[in-house]
Design a protein around this motif. Structure first.
Motif, mmCIF file in Angstrom:
data_model
loop_
_atom_site.group_PDB
_atom_site.id
_atom_site.type_symbol
_atom_site.label_atom_id
_atom_site.label_comp_id
_atom_site.label_asym_id
_atom_site.label_seq_id
_atom_site.Cartn_x
_atom_site.Cartn_y
_atom_site.Cartn_z
ATOM 1 N N VAL A 487 26.666 13.733 -25.702
ATOM 2 C CA VAL A 487 26.042 13.893 -24.386
ATOM 3 C C VAL A 487 26.491 12.766 -23.464
ATOM 4 N N ARG A 488 26.678 13.095 -22.192
ATOM 5 C CA ARG A 488 27.015 12.083 -21.177
ATOM 6 C C ARG A 488 25.725 11.362 -20.776
ATOM 7 N N THR A 489 25.492 10.244 -21.411
ATOM 8 C CA THR A 489 24.203 9.560 -21.314
ATOM 9 C C THR A 489 23.888 9.118 -19.894
ATOM 10 N N ARG A 490 24.852 8.519 -19.207
ATOM 11 C CA ARG A 490 24.579 7.997 -17.856
ATOM 12 C C ARG A 490 24.229 9.122 -16.890
ATOM 13 N N ALA A 491 24.932 10.241 -16.989
ATOM 14 C CA ALA A 491 24.631 11.353 -16.089
ATOM 15 C C ALA A 491 23.222 11.894 -16.334
ATOM 16 N N VAL A 492 22.841 12.033 -17.606
ATOM 17 C CA VAL A 492 21.501 12.531 -17.924
ATOM 18 C C VAL A 492 20.437 11.554 -17.448
ATOM 19 N N LEU A 493 20.632 10.267 -17.713
ATOM 20 C CA LEU A 493 19.662 9.262 -17.276
ATOM 21 C C LEU A 493 19.536 9.235 -15.755
ATOM 22 N N GLY A 494 20.653 9.417 -15.053
ATOM 23 C CA GLY A 494 20.596 9.432 -13.594
ATOM 24 C C GLY A 494 19.744 10.570 -13.068
ATOM 25 N N GLN A 495 19.927 11.763 -13.651
ATOM 26 C CA GLN A 495 19.119 12.903 -13.216
ATOM 27 C C GLN A 495 17.640 12.705 -13.553
ATOM 28 N N LEU A 496 17.354 12.189 -14.745
ATOM 29 C CA LEU A 496 15.955 11.958 -15.127
ATOM 30 C C LEU A 496 15.312 10.891 -14.255
ATOM 31 N N ALA A 536 8.891 19.264 -5.424
ATOM 32 C CA ALA A 536 10.083 20.024 -5.058
ATOM 33 C C ALA A 536 10.810 19.390 -3.881
ATOM 34 N N LEU A 537 10.056 18.979 -2.857
ATOM 35 C CA LEU A 537 10.687 18.371 -1.680
ATOM 36 C C LEU A 537 11.347 17.043 -2.016
ATOM 37 N N CYS A 538 10.646 16.218 -2.782
ATOM 38 C CA CYS A 538 11.241 14.931 -3.170
ATOM 39 C C CYS A 538 12.469 15.140 -4.050
ATOM 40 N N GLY A 539 12.418 16.147 -4.919
ATOM 41 C CA GLY A 539 13.578 16.436 -5.745
ATOM 42 C C GLY A 539 14.778 16.849 -4.917
ATOM 43 N N LEU A 540 14.555 17.651 -3.875
ATOM 44 C CA LEU A 540 15.656 18.040 -2.992
ATOM 45 C C LEU A 540 16.204 16.841 -2.231
ATOM 46 N N LEU A 541 15.308 15.986 -1.733
ATOM 47 C CA LEU A 541 15.768 14.808 -1.001
ATOM 48 C C LEU A 541 16.578 13.868 -1.887
ATOM 49 N N LEU A 542 16.163 13.732 -3.130
ATOM 50 C CA LEU A 542 16.863 12.838 -4.060
ATOM 51 C C LEU A 542 18.043 13.510 -4.757
ATOM 52 N N LYS A 543 18.276 14.802 -4.443
ATOM 53 C CA LYS A 543 19.376 15.568 -5.034
ATOM 54 C C LYS A 543 19.284 15.617 -6.559
ATOM 55 N N ALA A 544 18.077 15.842 -7.043
ATOM 56 C CA ALA A 544 17.886 16.023 -8.481
ATOM 57 C C ALA A 544 18.525 17.344 -8.901
ATOM 58 N N GLN A 545 19.146 17.375 -10.059
ATOM 59 C CA GLN A 545 20.029 18.467 -10.447
ATOM 60 C C GLN A 545 19.382 19.849 -10.472
ATOM 61 N N PRO A 546 18.168 20.039 -11.006
ATOM 62 C CA PRO A 546 17.667 21.415 -11.130
ATOM 63 C C PRO A 546 17.501 22.145 -9.809
ATOM 64 N N TRP A 547 17.233 21.401 -8.717
ATOM 65 C CA TRP A 547 16.892 22.105 -7.486
ATOM 66 C C TRP A 547 18.068 22.815 -6.844
ATOM 67 N N PRO A 548 19.243 22.188 -6.644
ATOM 68 C CA PRO A 548 20.358 22.956 -6.073
ATOM 69 C C PRO A 548 20.745 24.163 -6.917
ATOM 70 N N SER A 549 20.791 23.985 -8.230
ATOM 71 C CA SER A 549 21.142 25.120 -9.093
ATOM 72 C C SER A 549 20.069 26.203 -9.032
ATOM 73 N N ALA A 550 18.788 25.792 -8.931
ATOM 74 C CA ALA A 550 17.714 26.779 -8.826
ATOM 75 C C ALA A 550 17.825 27.569 -7.533
ATOM 76 N N LEU A 551 18.156 26.880 -6.435
ATOM 77 C CA LEU A 551 18.324 27.568 -5.154
ATOM 78 C C LEU A 551 19.508 28.537 -5.203
ATOM 79 N N ARG A 552 20.599 28.096 -5.810
ATOM 80 C CA ARG A 552 21.759 28.986 -5.936
ATOM 81 C C ARG A 552 21.408 30.210 -6.778
ATOM 82 N N SER A 553 20.668 29.986 -7.875
ATOM 83 C CA SER A 553 20.279 31.111 -8.726
ATOM 84 C C SER A 553 19.379 32.083 -7.972
ATOM 85 N N ALA A 554 18.411 31.536 -7.216
ATOM 86 C CA ALA A 554 17.520 32.406 -6.451
ATOM 87 C C ALA A 554 18.295 33.192 -5.403
#
Length: 590
Positions: A487-496, A536-554
């Motif tokens: 696993v790419r540890t730094r990328a995962v830690l950054g998102q968390l 949700a709003l804070c996640g979008l502002l901080l560019k947390a990974q699940p939100w852009p992908s969730a919007l694309r999926s929706a």
């Protein structure tokens, strides 16, 4: 040395993706809900697409939510009949046995080595239809394990006084706790069979029956409380544990029997166990020691709380049960994908396993952090709404709510430990790193607990739990590498980290909302809504990974639905004149 036949590395590289299709990208004919039910005879194809995983996760999550809600009803019934007093403390000491058995035999221990073992056996059977290593595995393992489970249950029944004295030496009424422990000791046998059935069915991609076990279990406890509380007191709850354990086996046995009756084409009706590929005892003990060490955090809590005033164990129990609901739900995805990761690693597809584990870690972290923010924000009103009735007083509500907020600080750590342990053990070979990480975390929990229990009481115990499990999670994440899942540890830690910041902001706003609203129902609803929207709003502002992908999926789902509707309309319009011309006669619609 005890050995259990399983598939080896010669399963072939093609079995990880060719079980049902050539590329492993088609889901096959079954839907997510059919994955656990009846299907046509013959070997079932492997289904690895996102749609199947999503359906399986949704079905599993829905049934798990039902089980968790029944668990809350169970706790409410216990609080209603017995409050947070000495009787409840006595039962909760005995409750340690099913809690420990559930971790060792259903949720973690057995699953961590049996799911990879069955997955490898299925891959080997797919590569060589003339053999049936799945049945070989069952014949070699189930009778032997059943004897061990029965022996453990009998030993616990006989040693109940010593167990109670070890777990809670300061308990006011040890006799009642001993009676309850002897009743709950039966779960060492029934939970063992339940865990075996669950692991085998999940490896076969059958998820519904394993997800129903806690529905049956909690239903039995609730029924026993209402029917037997008056004549038998808190022993009624222990009786419900014994009956519920048997029901957990019964709800899975038919599904497992149907799976084991399947024979690949050309397979002989019976075979001797093939002992050339073995799952060595060292792997089994590594997994069980890890699960036991993880559950020992609860034992430490009960031991420390037994020296505090009556009700301390109950406050910790109620707070933990409610706080851990987001963790249980977030780990449903990892439970569903665990067999697929094991199959990918068995086929040598490390990159596919890595991508799956990284997605699981971030998505599970997102879900549990949202839940943790909701727990922190709604805590006082939520506990009042759930438990404040009967013998459960306003003081009990205040203490339980404050402890629950401290527990919530470790929810991300608990979720990461559950998800990362699956990644470590999915390679189906001995690894000591998870156990070493868990030992360090338990030592941290015990040290902080002993230092803080005298000053902070139950809050110090909860803080020790959160700190210890977070230490373990960091060590497990750091330990992933080429020998497991790289696993790419730094990328995962950054998102968390981004998601954690969003959850902290949402928790503060939720708590402010809860304190401003009076009635508990309205406070929970308002605070929960504020937490969800702000997260949700804070996640979008901080560019947390699940939100852009969730919007694309929706967006894709909406576009696909619109396209299908337009296509159906065009097809109807084209069909009517075509049917007239084909018959040569005008068509009269009724």
């Amino acid at each position: 040395m005890t050995t259990v036949p399983t598939a080896g590395p010669d399963a072939g590289p093609e079995t990880g993706t060719k079980a049902g299709t050539e590329t492993g990208t088609k889901a096959g004919p079954e839907t997510g809900t059919e994955a656990a039910g009846e299907s046509s005879p013959g070997p079932a194809p492997q289904k690895t697409t996102g749609s199947f995983l999503a359906k399986a996760a949704l079905v599993t999550a829905a049934l798990s939510v039902a089980g968790s809600l029944l668990g809350l009803v169970r706790d409410q019934a216990l609080a209603h009949f017995f409050g947070a007093g000495s009787d409840t403390d006595a039962f909760l000491v005995a409750w340690t046995v099913p809690e420990l058995a559930a971790t060792l035999l259903i949720e973690d221990g057995l699953a961590f080595f049996l799911v990879p073992a069955f997955s490898l056996a299925l891959a080997r059977r797919a590569a060589d239809p003339d053999s049936d290593p799945v049945r070989d595995l069952v014949r070699a393992s189930l009778p032997r394990m059943s004897l061990w489970f029965a022996g453990a249950a009998l030993l616990l029944v006989a040693a109940a006084p010593a167990v109670v004295g070890l777990l809670a030496p300061g308990l006011p009424d040890p006799g009642l706790a001993v009676d309850c422990t002897r009743l709950t000791a039966t779960c060492a046998f029934t939970f063992g069979l339940t865990g075996y059935c669950s692991a085998a069915l999940r490896a076969h991609q059958r998820f519904v029956a394993p997800a129903t076990v806690y529905v049956a279990y909690n239903t039995a406890i609730i029924a026993a409380l209402f029917l037997l509380a008056a004549p038998f007191g808190v022993r009624a709850a222990a009786t419900g544990v014994a009956v519920g354990g048997a029901l957990m086996v019964l709800v899975q046995a038919p599904s497992l029997w149907r799976e084991l009756r399947r024979r690949p084409a050309g397979a002989p009706a019976a075979r001797e166990a093939d002992g050339d590929k073995t799952l060595q005892t060292a792997l089994i003990w590594t997994v069980l020691f890890f699960a036991l060490c993880r559950q020992s955090q609860v034992l430490i809590e009960r031991f420390l709380a037994s020296s505090l005033p009556a009700g301390a164990i109950s406050h910790l129990n109620y707070a933990q049960k409610v706080a851990q609901m987001p963790m249980v739900l977030s780990l449903m995805l990892c439970t569903v994908t665990f067999p697929f990761v094991a199959r990918a690693l068995a086929a040598g597809e490390t990159e596919r396993a890595r991508e799956r584990v990284e997605r699981d870690l971030v998505l599970a972290g997102c879900l549990v952090l949202l839940g943790a923010a909701a727990v922190v924000g709604t805590a006082p009103a939520l506990i009042e709404l759930l438990f404040q009735r009967g013998h459960f007083t306003a003081r009990d509500t205040g203490v339980t709510a404050s402890v629950m907020r401290v527990y919530a600080l470790g929810l991300l750590g608990h979720t990461m430990v559950g998800a990362l342990a699956r990644a470590h053990f999915s390679v189906a070979r001995k690894t000591w790193l998870p156990l070493h990480a868990m030992v360090i975390g338990v030592v941290t929990t015990a040290g902080i607990g002993f230092l803080t229990v005298g000053t902070w009481g139950v809050h110090g115990i909860a803080a020790a739990n959160a700190t210890g499990i977070c230490v373990t999670a960091l060590l497990l994440l750091r330990g992933l590498g080429p020998r497991t899942v790289p696993v790419r540890t730094r990328a995962v830690l950054g998102q968390l980290a981004r998601l954690t910041a969003a959850a902290a902001c949402a928790a503060v706003l939720g708590a402010l909302t809860e304190s401003a609203v009076g009635r508990p129902v309205l406070a929970v609803l308002a605070s929960g809504a504020v937490v969800t929207v702000s997260f949700a709003l804070c996640g979008l502002l901080l560019k947390a990974q699940p939100w852009p992908s969730a919007l694309r999926s929706a967006t894709r789902v909406v576009a696909r639905s619109a396209h299908r509707s337009a296509t159906r309309s065009a097809t109807r319009s084209a069909t009517r004149p075509a049917s007239r011309s084909a018959t040569g006669e005008p068509r009269h619609d009724r």
